[in-house]
Motif scaffolding. Structure first.
Motif, PDB file in Angstrom:
ATOM      1  N   ARG A 125       0.837  -1.194   0.000  1.00  0.00           N
ATOM      2  CA  ARG A 125       0.000   0.000   0.000  1.00  0.00           C
ATOM      3  C   ARG A 125       0.874   1.246   0.000  1.00  0.00           C
ATOM      4  NH1 ARG A 125      -4.382   1.555   4.742  1.00  0.00           N
ATOM      5  NH2 ARG A 125      -4.952   3.618   3.942  1.00  0.00           N
ATOM      6  N   LEU A 126       0.445   2.251  -0.756  1.00  0.00           N
ATOM      7  CA  LEU A 126       1.170   3.509  -0.799  1.00  0.00           C
ATOM      8  C   LEU A 126       1.243   4.126   0.591  1.00  0.00           C
ATOM      9  CD1 LEU A 126       2.435   5.293  -3.080  1.00  0.00           C
ATOM     10  CD2 LEU A 126       0.371   6.671  -2.968  1.00  0.00           C
ATOM     11  N   GLY A 127       2.379   4.736   0.909  1.00  0.00           N
ATOM     12  CA  GLY A 127       2.562   5.352   2.222  1.00  0.00           C
ATOM     13  C   GLY A 127       1.677   6.568   2.431  1.00  0.00           C
ATOM     14  N   GLU A 128       1.818   7.174   3.586  1.00  0.00           N
ATOM     15  CA  GLU A 128       1.017   8.349   3.930  1.00  0.00           C
ATOM     16  C   GLU A 128       1.689   9.624   3.432  1.00  0.00           C
ATOM     17  OE1 GLU A 128       0.687   8.196   8.130  1.00  0.00           O
ATOM     18  OE2 GLU A 128      -0.732   6.524   8.146  1.00  0.00           O
ATOM     19  N   LYS A 129       0.898  10.670   3.320  1.00  0.00           N
ATOM     20  CA  LYS A 129       1.445  11.966   2.918  1.00  0.00           C
ATOM     21  C   LYS A 129       2.497  12.408   3.922  1.00  0.00           C
ATOM     22  CE  LYS A 129      -2.409  13.817   0.230  1.00  0.00           C
ATOM     23  NZ  LYS A 129      -1.642  13.932  -1.018  1.00  0.00           N
ATOM     24  N   GLY A 130       3.569  13.010   3.398  1.00  0.00           N
ATOM     25  CA  GLY A 130       4.663  13.439   4.250  1.00  0.00           C
ATOM     26  C   GLY A 130       4.610  14.922   4.551  1.00  0.00           C
ATOM     27  N   THR A 131       5.552  15.357   5.350  1.00  0.00           N
ATOM     28  CA  THR A 131       5.702  16.775   5.667  1.00  0.00           C
ATOM     29  C   THR A 131       6.578  17.394   4.590  1.00  0.00           C
ATOM     30  OG1 THR A 131       5.569  16.218   8.016  1.00  0.00           O
ATOM     31  CG2 THR A 131       6.444  18.387   7.452  1.00  0.00           C
ATOM     32  N   VAL A 132       5.997  18.304   3.802  1.00  0.00           N
ATOM     33  CA  VAL A 132       6.662  18.747   2.586  1.00  0.00           C
ATOM     34  C   VAL A 132       6.653  20.265   2.447  1.00  0.00           C
ATOM     35  CG1 VAL A 132       4.530  18.518   1.230  1.00  0.00           C
ATOM     36  CG2 VAL A 132       6.745  18.418   0.078  1.00  0.00           C
ATOM     37  N   ILE A 133       7.723  20.792   1.858  1.00  0.00           N
ATOM     38  CA  ILE A 133       7.827  22.210   1.508  1.00  0.00           C
ATOM     39  C   ILE A 133       7.934  22.290  -0.010  1.00  0.00           C
ATOM     40  CG2 ILE A 133       9.088  24.365   1.857  1.00  0.00           C
ATOM     41  CD1 ILE A 133      10.461  22.929   4.266  1.00  0.00           C
ATOM     42  N   THR A 134       7.046  23.036  -0.629  1.00  0.00           N
ATOM     43  CA  THR A 134       7.114  23.244  -2.070  1.00  0.00           C
ATOM     44  C   THR A 134       7.141  24.742  -2.349  1.00  0.00           C
ATOM     45  OG1 THR A 134       4.701  23.258  -2.313  1.00  0.00           O
ATOM     46  CG2 THR A 134       5.813  21.135  -2.548  1.00  0.00           C
ATOM     47  N   GLY A 135       7.456  25.101  -3.578  1.00  0.00           N
ATOM     48  CA  GLY A 135       7.437  26.517  -3.913  1.00  0.00           C
ATOM     49  C   GLY A 135       8.223  26.829  -5.161  1.00  0.00           C
ATOM     50  N   MET A 136       8.527  28.100  -5.322  1.00  0.00           N
ATOM     51  CA  MET A 136       9.232  28.608  -6.486  1.00  0.00           C
ATOM     52  C   MET A 136      10.312  29.577  -6.026  1.00  0.00           C
ATOM     53  SD  MET A 136       9.480  29.084  -9.869  1.00  0.00           S
ATOM     54  CE  MET A 136       7.941  28.716 -10.735  1.00  0.00           C
ATOM     55  N   VAL A 137      11.493  29.478  -6.659  1.00  0.00           N
ATOM     56  CA  VAL A 137      12.558  30.451  -6.429  1.00  0.00           C
ATOM     57  C   VAL A 137      12.627  31.345  -7.658  1.00  0.00           C
ATOM     58  CG1 VAL A 137      15.009  30.799  -5.962  1.00  0.00           C
ATOM     59  CG2 VAL A 137      13.843  28.779  -5.049  1.00  0.00           C
ATOM     60  N   ARG A 138      12.632  32.677  -7.429  1.00  0.00           N
ATOM     61  CA  ARG A 138      12.630  33.597  -8.556  1.00  0.00           C
ATOM     62  C   ARG A 138      13.441  34.850  -8.258  1.00  0.00           C
ATOM     63  NH1 ARG A 138       7.502  33.931 -10.316  1.00  0.00           N
ATOM     64  NH2 ARG A 138       6.590  32.420  -8.870  1.00  0.00           N
ATOM     65  N   ASP A 139      13.825  35.527  -9.320  1.00  0.00           N
ATOM     66  CA  ASP A 139      14.495  36.824  -9.217  1.00  0.00           C
ATOM     67  C   ASP A 139      13.499  37.839  -8.659  1.00  0.00           C
ATOM     68  OD1 ASP A 139      15.256  39.582 -10.147  1.00  0.00           O
ATOM     69  OD2 ASP A 139      16.959  38.508 -11.048  1.00  0.00           O
ATOM     70  N   ALA A 140      13.884  38.533  -7.567  1.00  0.00           N
ATOM     71  CA  ALA A 140      12.968  39.476  -6.914  1.00  0.00           C
ATOM     72  C   ALA A 140      12.626  40.656  -7.806  1.00  0.00           C
ATOM     73  CB  ALA A 140      13.569  39.967  -5.597  1.00  0.00           C
ATOM     74  N   THR A 141      13.477  40.978  -8.766  1.00  0.00           N
ATOM     75  CA  THR A 141      13.245  42.138  -9.637  1.00  0.00           C
ATOM     76  C   THR A 141      12.459  41.771 -10.883  1.00  0.00           C
ATOM     77  OG1 THR A 141      15.318  43.137  -8.886  1.00  0.00           O
ATOM     78  CG2 THR A 141      14.345  44.013 -10.917  1.00  0.00           C
ATOM     79  N   SER A 142      12.901  40.736 -11.576  1.00  0.00           N
ATOM     80  CA  SER A 142      12.279  40.367 -12.849  1.00  0.00           C
ATOM     81  C   SER A 142      11.224  39.277 -12.732  1.00  0.00           C
ATOM     82  CB  SER A 142      13.364  39.908 -13.826  1.00  0.00           C
ATOM     83  OG  SER A 142      13.947  38.677 -13.382  1.00  0.00           O
ATOM     84  N   GLY A 143      11.250  38.541 -11.625  1.00  0.00           N
ATOM     85  CA  GLY A 143      10.329  37.410 -11.479  1.00  0.00           C
ATOM     86  C   GLY A 143      10.780  36.172 -12.215  1.00  0.00           C
ATOM     87  N   LYS A 144      11.978  36.193 -12.799  1.00  0.00           N
ATOM     88  CA  LYS A 144      12.493  35.059 -13.562  1.00  0.00           C
ATOM     89  C   LYS A 144      12.781  33.879 -12.621  1.00  0.00           C
ATOM     90  CE  LYS A 144      16.471  33.644 -16.348  1.00  0.00           C
ATOM     91  NZ  LYS A 144      17.779  34.085 -16.936  1.00  0.00           N
ATOM     92  N   PRO A 145      12.324  32.680 -12.981  1.00  0.00           N
ATOM     93  CA  PRO A 145      12.624  31.496 -12.157  1.00  0.00           C
ATOM     94  C   PRO A 145      14.130  31.233 -12.097  1.00  0.00           C
ATOM     95  CG  PRO A 145      10.832  31.045 -13.679  1.00  0.00           C
ATOM     96  CD  PRO A 145      11.419  32.360 -14.099  1.00  0.00           C
TER      97      PRO A 145
END
Length: 221
Positions: A125-145
Motif C-alpha cells: 500500500r502507498l505510504g502516507e502523505k509526508g511533511t513537505v515544503i514546495t514553492g518557487m525560487v525567482r528573481d525578486a526584480t524580474s520574477g524570472k525562475p
C-alpha cells in the motif's frame, strides 16, 4: 594434447554448473531472489507511477537501494535481491508521498527471501502523505525562475547540514515536529533565510503539513 583435454573438461563442467544453477552469480556468492506484486492506494485500487524500493539485509548507509516504478496496472517486479529480510516500500513524491528516508514505515511490507524460497509476490500500500515544503525560487526584480541551492539545518544537531540543488520549482521533505533553519542561495544573489522572513522563528511543521514558499532572491547588483 592432454592440457587441451583438461581445459575442455573444465569448460564443460563450468557450463553444466551454470545451467544447473542459473541464479548463481559466481562461486562464493549467494544467488539472488526477486519480489513482484502490485501497488495499491488508500482505497485499495491499483496505482500507476509509484516508486517501489526494496531494502534487504544490513545495507550500508548510502548504498544503492533496488527499485522500480509500477506500471499502468500497478504491477512491479524487482530482481537481483539479497537472500535476507527485505522491506518493501511504495512512494509517489509528486503526490507528496515521500520515499525513504522520510516515508512512514506503517505500510511497508516485510518479506524474507531464502535459498529455498527466493521469490515472493506482495501487495504493498502507498505510504502516507509526508511533511513537505514546495514553492518557487525567482528573481525578486524580474520574477524570472532561478535554479537554487538549499541548505537545511536540523537545529538539534548544529554540526549536521543537508545541501541540495533544485530547479526553480522545488519540493523538499522534512521530518515533522522538528526545528530547522532553511537557507536558499544562487550565484549572483543574496542568500534568503526562512527565519529572516518569519520573525526569526525556526521552520517547524506538523506531521503531513504542506508549506508553500515563494522565495524571491535579491540580485547583488
Amino acid at each position: 594434447m592432454i592440457r587441451w583435454k583438461l581445459l575442455a573438461v573444465f569448460a564443460a563442467l563450468f557450463f553444466l554448473g551454470v545451467v544447473a544453477m542459473p541464479r548463481h552469480i559466481a562461486a562464493g556468492q549467494a544467488f539472488t531472489g526477486s519480489i513482484n506484486g502490485i501497488v495499491i492506494d488508500a482505497r485499495g485500487k491499483p496505482l500507476a507511477g509509484a516508486w517501489v524500493s526494496i531494502s534487504c539485509g544490513n545495507r550500508p548507509l548510502g548504498g544503492r537501494i533496488p527499485g522500480a516504478f509500477s506500471d499502468e496496472r500497478g504491477h512491479f517486479a524487482i530482481d537481483s535481491l539479497e537472500l535476507d529480510k527485505c522491506t518493501v516500500t511504495a512512494c509517489k513524491e509528486e503526490d507528496n508521498i515521500p520515499c525513504p528516508p522520510f516515508s512512514s514505515s506503517a505500510h511497508s511490507i516485510q518479506v524474507t527471501l531464502t535459498a529455498k524460497e527466493p521469490f515472493a509476490t506482495v501487495k504493498v500500500r502507498l505510504g502516507e502523505k509526508g511533511t513537505v515544503i514546495t514553492g518557487m525560487v525567482r528573481d525578486a526584480t524580474s520574477g524570472k525562475p532561478l535554479d537554487a541551492s538549499f541548505e537545511l539545518h536540523l537545529l538539534k544537531f548544529p554540526n549536521q547540514n543537508t545541501w541540495m540543488s533544485s530547479p526553480a520549482n522545488f519540493r523538499i521533505f522534512i521530518a515533522p515536529s522538528k526545528d530547522y533553519s532553511l537557507n536558499v542561495s544562487a550565484p549572483g544573489y543574496r542568500d534568503w533565510s526562512y527565519a529572516d522572513h518569519n520573525g526569526s522563528k525556526p521552520l517547524r511543521l506538523a506531521p503531513r503539513a504542506h508549506l508553500h514558499l515563494d522565495v524571491k532572491l535579491e540580485p547583488l547588483s
